[in-house]
Structures are given as structure tokens and as C-alpha cells.
Design a protein around this motif. Sequence first.
Motif, PDB file in Angstrom:
ATOM      1  N   LEU A 277      16.641   4.512 -40.176  1.00 41.47           N
ATOM      2  CA  LEU A 277      16.867   5.753 -39.739  1.00 41.47           C
ATOM      3  C   LEU A 277      16.732   6.876 -40.564  1.00 41.47           C
ATOM      4  O   LEU A 277      17.414   6.623 -41.780  1.00 41.47           O
ATOM      5  CB  LEU A 277      18.459   5.660 -38.782  1.00 41.47           C
ATOM      6  CG  LEU A 277      18.831   4.880 -37.802  1.00 41.47           C
ATOM      7  CD1 LEU A 277      20.029   4.971 -37.041  1.00 41.47           C
ATOM      8  CD2 LEU A 277      17.638   5.325 -36.288  1.00 41.47           C
ATOM      9  N   THR A 295       6.971  10.576 -36.390  1.00 47.21           N
ATOM     10  CA  THR A 295       7.327  10.160 -35.044  1.00 47.21           C
ATOM     11  C   THR A 295       8.840   9.030 -34.665  1.00 47.21           C
ATOM     12  O   THR A 295       9.161   9.069 -35.300  1.00 47.21           O
ATOM     13  CB  THR A 295       6.225  10.302 -33.474  1.00 47.21           C
ATOM     14  OG1 THR A 295       6.324   9.106 -33.558  1.00 47.21           O
ATOM     15  CG2 THR A 295       5.072  10.813 -34.117  1.00 47.21           C
ATOM     16  N   THR A 296       9.156   9.488 -33.549  1.00 47.88           N
ATOM     17  CA  THR A 296      10.174   8.573 -33.261  1.00 47.88           C
ATOM     18  C   THR A 296       9.612   7.423 -33.116  1.00 47.88           C
ATOM     19  O   THR A 296      10.934   6.293 -33.308  1.00 47.88           O
ATOM     20  CB  THR A 296      10.751   8.672 -31.460  1.00 47.88           C
ATOM     21  OG1 THR A 296      10.086   9.182 -30.850  1.00 47.88           O
ATOM     22  CG2 THR A 296      12.036  10.553 -31.841  1.00 47.88           C
ATOM     23  N   ASP A 297       8.680   7.624 -32.787  1.00 49.25           N
ATOM     24  CA  ASP A 297       8.341   6.237 -33.265  1.00 49.25           C
ATOM     25  C   ASP A 297       8.943   4.768 -34.519  1.00 49.25           C
ATOM     26  O   ASP A 297       9.177   3.452 -34.350  1.00 49.25           O
ATOM     27  CB  ASP A 297       6.416   5.007 -33.131  1.00 49.25           C
ATOM     28  CG  ASP A 297       6.143   4.203 -33.195  1.00 49.25           C
ATOM     29  OD1 ASP A 297       6.979   3.026 -32.302  1.00 49.25           O
ATOM     30  OD2 ASP A 297       5.220   3.802 -33.860  1.00 49.25           O
ATOM     31  N   PRO A 300      13.460   6.916 -35.117  1.00 47.68           N
ATOM     32  CA  PRO A 300      14.124   6.918 -33.595  1.00 47.68           C
ATOM     33  C   PRO A 300      15.055   8.334 -33.361  1.00 47.68           C
ATOM     34  O   PRO A 300      15.465   9.362 -32.461  1.00 47.68           O
ATOM     35  CB  PRO A 300      14.756   5.892 -33.525  1.00 47.68           C
ATOM     36  CG  PRO A 300      14.136   4.530 -34.329  1.00 47.68           C
ATOM     37  CD  PRO A 300      14.098   5.554 -35.394  1.00 47.68           C
ATOM     38  N   PHE A 301      16.298   8.696 -34.457  1.00 48.49           N
ATOM     39  CA  PHE A 301      16.682   9.853 -35.051  1.00 48.49           C
ATOM     40  C   PHE A 301      17.212   9.941 -36.876  1.00 48.49           C
ATOM     41  O   PHE A 301      17.181   9.299 -37.098  1.00 48.49           O
ATOM     42  CB  PHE A 301      17.959  10.005 -34.099  1.00 48.49           C
ATOM     43  CG  PHE A 301      18.779   8.643 -33.909  1.00 48.49           C
ATOM     44  CD1 PHE A 301      20.036   8.693 -34.903  1.00 48.49           C
ATOM     45  CD2 PHE A 301      18.555   7.386 -33.429  1.00 48.49           C
ATOM     46  CE1 PHE A 301      21.216   8.331 -35.190  1.00 48.49           C
ATOM     47  CE2 PHE A 301      19.886   6.825 -33.216  1.00 48.49           C
ATOM     48  CZ  PHE A 301      21.172   7.047 -34.548  1.00 48.49           C
ATOM     49  N   THR A 302      17.383  11.628 -36.903  1.00 48.60           N
ATOM     50  CA  THR A 302      18.161  11.569 -37.833  1.00 48.60           C
ATOM     51  C   THR A 302      19.749  11.851 -38.214  1.00 48.60           C
ATOM     52  O   THR A 302      19.917  11.845 -37.151  1.00 48.60           O
ATOM     53  CB  THR A 302      17.324  12.413 -38.123  1.00 48.60           C
ATOM     54  OG1 THR A 302      18.072  12.053 -40.273  1.00 48.60           O
ATOM     55  CG2 THR A 302      17.298  13.667 -38.204  1.00 48.60           C
ATOM     56  N   ARG A 313      16.103  19.243 -32.662  1.00 49.52           N
ATOM     57  CA  ARG A 313      15.544  18.448 -33.087  1.00 49.52           C
ATOM     58  C   ARG A 313      14.733  19.342 -34.162  1.00 49.52           C
ATOM     59  O   ARG A 313      15.317  20.207 -34.384  1.00 49.52           O
ATOM     60  CB  ARG A 313      14.416  17.987 -32.054  1.00 49.52           C
ATOM     61  CG  ARG A 313      13.885  19.073 -31.199  1.00 49.52           C
ATOM     62  CD  ARG A 313      12.139  18.316 -30.628  1.00 49.52           C
ATOM     63  NE  ARG A 313      11.913  19.295 -29.798  1.00 49.52           N
ATOM     64  CZ  ARG A 313      11.462  20.290 -30.069  1.00 49.52           C
ATOM     65  NH1 ARG A 313      10.820  20.281 -31.630  1.00 49.52           N
ATOM     66  NH2 ARG A 313      10.379  21.075 -29.658  1.00 49.52           N
ATOM     67  N   CYS A 318       7.329  15.853 -34.986  1.00 48.43           N
ATOM     68  CA  CYS A 318       7.613  14.739 -35.097  1.00 48.43           C
ATOM     69  C   CYS A 318       8.955  14.568 -33.793  1.00 48.43           C
ATOM     70  O   CYS A 318       8.929  13.692 -33.513  1.00 48.43           O
ATOM     71  CB  CYS A 318       8.567  14.964 -36.176  1.00 48.43           C
ATOM     72  SG  CYS A 318      10.328  15.628 -36.655  1.00 48.43           S
ATOM     73  N   VAL A 320      11.857  13.840 -33.556  1.00 47.56           N
ATOM     74  CA  VAL A 320      12.997  13.165 -34.456  1.00 47.56           C
ATOM     75  C   VAL A 320      14.863  14.433 -33.758  1.00 47.56           C
ATOM     76  O   VAL A 320      14.623  15.419 -33.931  1.00 47.56           O
ATOM     77  CB  VAL A 320      13.036  13.103 -35.632  1.00 47.56           C
ATOM     78  CG1 VAL A 320      14.149  12.077 -36.421  1.00 47.56           C
ATOM     79  CG2 VAL A 320      11.903  11.944 -36.156  1.00 47.56           C
ATOM     80  N   PRO A 321      15.180  13.566 -33.402  1.00 44.94           N
ATOM     81  CA  PRO A 321      16.519  14.183 -32.519  1.00 44.94           C
ATOM     82  C   PRO A 321      17.230  14.153 -33.819  1.00 44.94           C
ATOM     83  O   PRO A 321      17.363  13.055 -35.206  1.00 44.94           O
ATOM     84  CB  PRO A 321      16.732  13.777 -31.917  1.00 44.94           C
ATOM     85  CG  PRO A 321      16.264  11.770 -31.782  1.00 44.94           C
ATOM     86  CD  PRO A 321      15.043  12.622 -32.242  1.00 44.94           C
TER      87      PRO A 321
END
Length: 373
Positions: A277, A295-297, A300-302, A313, A318, A320-321
Amino acid sequence: MSFQCRGCAGQNVVPVVDLGEQPCADHFPRADEPGPDPRWPLALWLCRECTLVQLGPVEAQVAEEPLAVESATSRAHAETSVKEILSDYPELSGGVVFEFGSPHGGSWLEHLHSAGCRTAGDGERADLVVDVHGIVHEPQYGEMLKLRAERLAPGGLLVMEFHHLLPLFVGNQFDTIRHGHWAYVSLRALQNVAALHGLAVESVKQVDMYGGSLMVMLRHTAGAKPDASVDVVLEDEDAAGIADEVQLGSLQEAAWHAAGALHDELARHKAAGRTVLGYGAPSKAPVLLGLSKVTTDLLPFTVDLAPGKHGRRIPGGCMVPIRPIEELKAAKPDVVLVLTWDIADEIINQLESDGGWGTTYLVPLPEPHERGH
């Protein structure tokens, strides 16, 4: 395509680094906005006359409301800087001051007022003029430097702090290239542009902010007496070749290499079953994650301290949320990717303050590497 240099208005400006079309770095869409986000060319050009490195011919983006929270590192640096300046130049204590503000925060005014200084009135010239990471947000660097010269009283001191092109280049800090930062300044370029407006560099200090900055002291040319610190930095710059278009061009290859290495490192962690993360949603993140094809793959998030970024996001592809820091602590990932790498120590100390959970910290640049607690 050609355009006038943002520093000296010369015509001899050439492209040196092209990072392709990138989203606006301070535009954080709502997490549920599908995109695609608007993009603009992001390229560095070099003026062969004054040596200023700058963004190429791109329009100013729509100004975004600042969502970032000022870091503890930045606040402490402001207090320390004022103490040092007033110690080195005691005649400025109680003097008239003027500050050109910065979107990054880090204002000196509170500390200067505590030392008995007062802010200049309308049209009044100041004994001390301060610009801490402000001027690079102005598209016309030379014209803005002229304004600072005009604000300076005879015999006064102009203090300018800015992210230094030298560590950007040698440290492969390609993610600090972003829309809204119009100039990437060396001491040589500042010296050249300042001379056009009757200013001369008197001394310089190297400081740690934002991955490596310079604090430069200037005066009106007649009163300046340059010291040895100026030659030291100029020699370092010349040795690195940061006014040479071929040398500067090598940053492009280094950027793509580090971006690929980050993607591979995150893919390796995923293949090994480790969770990764992010920490931070800085304006640096869109370029870093975009070039790295993360990407979120893979991320998953920051998380970020700034409440205004939660539920949004990272812009670009990317997706990324951005979530509150508590969610990172609750998830206890195996690896934390430190996107705000310039204050990695502050972040690691913050996350480890209550004992941590045995995570590994991954710093992305100049190449991805693990950082100890």
C-alpha cells in the motif's frame, strides 16, 4: 516549435526531456470519477543563453484548490531558517520584511514577526525579501524575479529557496517535473537571470528540503560580495553537466528505467503474496505512477494526512484511491511504498511511533530501494 525563454526571453530554447502527456498534478478527481483525466505535454526545455531549464510551450492549467497539509518537516524548516538568517544577518532583526508566498506553505512571516520584524506596507521596499519555493509556480520566471528585485530596499537581502536542478538530475527525481512548476533552477541560471535585473548572488546554502534545495542570498549588484560558497555550487553544477543538453537528455532514459524498475518491484511483491500500500498522495505521484504503469492491481490504495484528498484518487491512468492513514494502519501491509519520498524519515517515524507492525518501507527513487526504520 520554439518559444521565448521564461527567464531571459531569449529565443534559443531547445527540448531536452519529454515525459509525454501527463495529467495536472494537483487535480485529484473523486475516486468514483472514471476518467479519462485531461492531459497536457510535460517536457523540459533548456535555454542555451541563460541555461534556465523550464517547462516547454504548454498552457497554464486550471488552478486547483490546494488540498495538501503542510508537513512537520516544512514547518520546522521555516523556524530554523529564520533563526539562521537572523543570526547570520543580525542587522535584519526588527527590520521591514516582505514574503512572496508559496503553495507549499513553509511561511517565514510568523517567525520573523516574533523576532520584531514588520511586513512592508503597500509599495514599501523591504530590508528582507523572502521567496521560499514560490517563484517556480509563476510561468514567467524572469518577470517575477524583477518584481522581487523591485521590492528590495537598497542594501537589502533577497533570500530565495528552491528545489535545485542538480539533485533532481543526479538523483533521478523525475517525478518532481510537473505542471505548475515552470522552472527547474540551477544556481548558474539564477545568477544569469538575476543579473538582468540588477541582482547578484552573494552566498548559497544547500538544504535538504524536497530532496535537495538551495537557499540563495542575493543583493542589488552594487552591494553584493560573492563568497566561496557560490563557486563551490557552480563547480558542482558544471561537473554534472546540467547546462548541457545532451547530459540533461539522459534524465529521460533514467526516468523510464526507474519507472520500469518500480513496476517490476511491485509485481515481484505481488507474485510473492505480499501486500503493498502507498503512503502519500503528493503532486509527484501522478508522473511516478503513470510512467511506472502502476494501477490498483499493484497498489490497491494510498493514504494521506490531508482530509481534502480522502475519497479522491491519483489522476491519470493509475486510478489509485486516496484514503485516511488509519486504513493503512488497519491493513498492516507487508510493504509501504513511500510516495512522499522527500520526507520519508518523517513518515517512517510517524508510522513507527507506536511500535509499527514490521512493515518494509520502499522508496521509489533514484531506483526502488528499501529503507530501514
